[in-house]
Design a protein around this motif. Structure first.
Motif, short mmCIF file in Angstrom:
data_model
loop_
_atom_site.label_atom_id
_atom_site.label_comp_id
_atom_site.label_asym_id
_atom_site.label_seq_id
_atom_site.Cartn_x
_atom_site.Cartn_y
_atom_site.Cartn_z
N SER A 51 13.60 -5.36 -14.27
CA SER A 51 13.52 -3.95 -14.66
C SER A 51 12.68 -3.19 -13.65
CB SER A 51 12.85 -3.81 -16.03
OG SER A 51 13.58 -4.46 -17.03
N VAL A 52 13.13 -1.99 -13.27
CA VAL A 52 12.35 -1.15 -12.36
C VAL A 52 11.22 -0.51 -13.16
CG1 VAL A 52 12.40 0.84 -10.82
CG2 VAL A 52 14.35 -0.72 -10.89
N LEU A 53 9.98 -0.68 -12.67
CA LEU A 53 8.80 -0.17 -13.37
C LEU A 53 8.28 1.13 -12.77
CD1 LEU A 53 6.89 -3.55 -13.67
CD2 LEU A 53 8.33 -2.46 -15.38
N CYS A 54 8.41 1.26 -11.44
CA CYS A 54 7.88 2.42 -10.74
C CYS A 54 8.42 2.40 -9.32
CB CYS A 54 6.35 2.38 -10.71
SG CYS A 54 5.68 0.95 -9.82
N VAL A 55 8.05 3.41 -8.54
CA VAL A 55 8.32 3.39 -7.10
C VAL A 55 7.00 3.58 -6.38
CG1 VAL A 55 10.73 4.16 -7.17
CG2 VAL A 55 8.92 5.84 -7.03
N ILE A 56 6.90 2.96 -5.21
CA ILE A 56 5.73 3.16 -4.35
C ILE A 56 6.24 3.66 -3.01
CG2 ILE A 56 3.78 2.09 -3.17
CD1 ILE A 56 3.47 0.24 -5.54
N GLU A 57 5.76 4.84 -2.63
CA GLU A 57 6.16 5.43 -1.35
C GLU A 57 5.25 4.91 -0.27
OE1 GLU A 57 6.04 9.41 1.29
OE2 GLU A 57 5.10 9.41 -0.66
N ALA A 58 5.85 4.35 0.78
CA ALA A 58 5.08 3.89 1.93
C ALA A 58 5.87 4.26 3.18
CB ALA A 58 4.88 2.38 1.87
N ILE A 104 0.87 -1.18 0.00
CA ILE A 104 0.00 0.00 0.00
C ILE A 104 0.90 1.23 0.00
CG2 ILE A 104 -1.60 1.36 1.41
CD1 ILE A 104 -2.71 -1.24 2.48
N GLY A 105 0.56 2.23 -0.77
CA GLY A 105 1.36 3.45 -0.77
C GLY A 105 0.94 4.38 -1.89
N THR A 106 1.86 5.28 -2.25
CA THR A 106 1.62 6.23 -3.33
C THR A 106 2.49 5.84 -4.52
OG1 THR A 106 1.19 7.96 -1.72
CG2 THR A 106 1.59 8.67 -3.97
N PHE A 107 1.85 5.68 -5.68
CA PHE A 107 2.48 5.21 -6.92
C PHE A 107 3.13 6.39 -7.64
CE2 PHE A 107 1.97 4.74 -11.54
CZ PHE A 107 2.53 3.49 -11.77
N TYR A 108 4.41 6.22 -8.01
CA TYR A 108 5.10 7.23 -8.81
C TYR A 108 5.75 6.55 -10.02
CZ TYR A 108 4.61 10.33 -4.80
OH TYR A 108 4.10 11.08 -3.79
N ARG A 109 5.60 7.15 -11.19
CA ARG A 109 6.17 6.61 -12.42
C ARG A 109 7.62 7.06 -12.62
NH1 ARG A 109 2.64 7.11 -17.53
NH2 ARG A 109 4.25 5.66 -18.19
N LYS A 110 8.08 8.09 -11.87
CA LYS A 110 9.42 8.64 -12.05
C LYS A 110 10.22 8.49 -10.75
CE LYS A 110 7.48 12.44 -14.74
NZ LYS A 110 7.43 13.88 -14.89
N PRO A 111 11.55 8.41 -10.87
CA PRO A 111 12.37 8.37 -9.65
C PRO A 111 12.38 9.71 -8.91
CG PRO A 111 13.77 8.31 -11.61
CD PRO A 111 12.34 8.22 -12.08
N SER A 112 12.21 10.81 -9.64
CA SER A 112 12.09 12.15 -9.06
C SER A 112 11.39 13.04 -10.08
CB SER A 112 13.46 12.71 -8.67
OG SER A 112 14.26 12.90 -9.82
#
Length: 164
Positions: A119-126, A94-102
């Motif tokens: 391959s890294v697809l996205c980051v999820i902030e939790a 669970i978290g916030t989906f981001y398509r970019k590293p920054s």
């Protein structure tokens, strides 16, 4: 509900700022209360799980928990016949989906990009941590199912991948 799902729900409620969430399903009743009730600033979380009398306990995985906290509307599912040949990559947390590293960097992947396992697809902030989500399959990105900077649930579909 298993312990991981309950822990994920508690983390989501704590992050959302809600003071109390009640969840009732067929065989489970959960109440989560958060708030700084002591002088140390620690949060108090109360979880109650009450099995219904006379009902057989499910051996398979129960229905996913839907928190009463505000959440972004989910994208309606496309017709199953079109998506049957694709692999769905789902959120492990669970978290916030981001398509970019920054904000000043390009997206990790775009529709039409070929990806490989790892391959890294996205980051999820939790909980103020940014978790890189890696692909478990090789293929081609067909569709991104979540908008950038939107909240995601555990096991929510994120990408459709054509494995061919």
């Amino acid at each position: 509900m298993d312990l991981k799902e309950i822990q994920s729900l508690i983390k989501f409620v704590a992050k959302s700022g809600a003071s109390e969430v009640k969840l009732e399903m067929e065989d489970v009743k959960i109440t989560i209360k958060t708030g700084s009730s002591d002088s140390k600033g620690e949060t108090t979380t109360v979880v109650q799980q009450i099995p219904m009398a006379g009902m057989p306990q499910p051996a398979a995985a129960p229905a996913p928990a839907q928190p009463a906290a505000p959440a972004a509307p989910e994208t309606p599912a496309a017709p199953a016949s079109d998506d049957a040949k694709y692999i769905t990559i789902k959120s492990p947390i669970i978290g916030t989906f981001y398509r970019k590293p920054s904000p000043d960097k390009p997206n990790f992947v775009e529709v039409g990009d070929s990806i490989s396992e790892g391959s890294v697809l996205c980051v999820i902030e939790a909980m103020k941590l940014f978790n890189e989500i890696e692909s478990e399959v090789s293929g081609k990105i067909v569709k991104v199912l979540v908008d950038d900077a939107s909240p995601v649930e555990f096991d929510q579909p994120l990408f459709l991948v054509d494995p061919s």
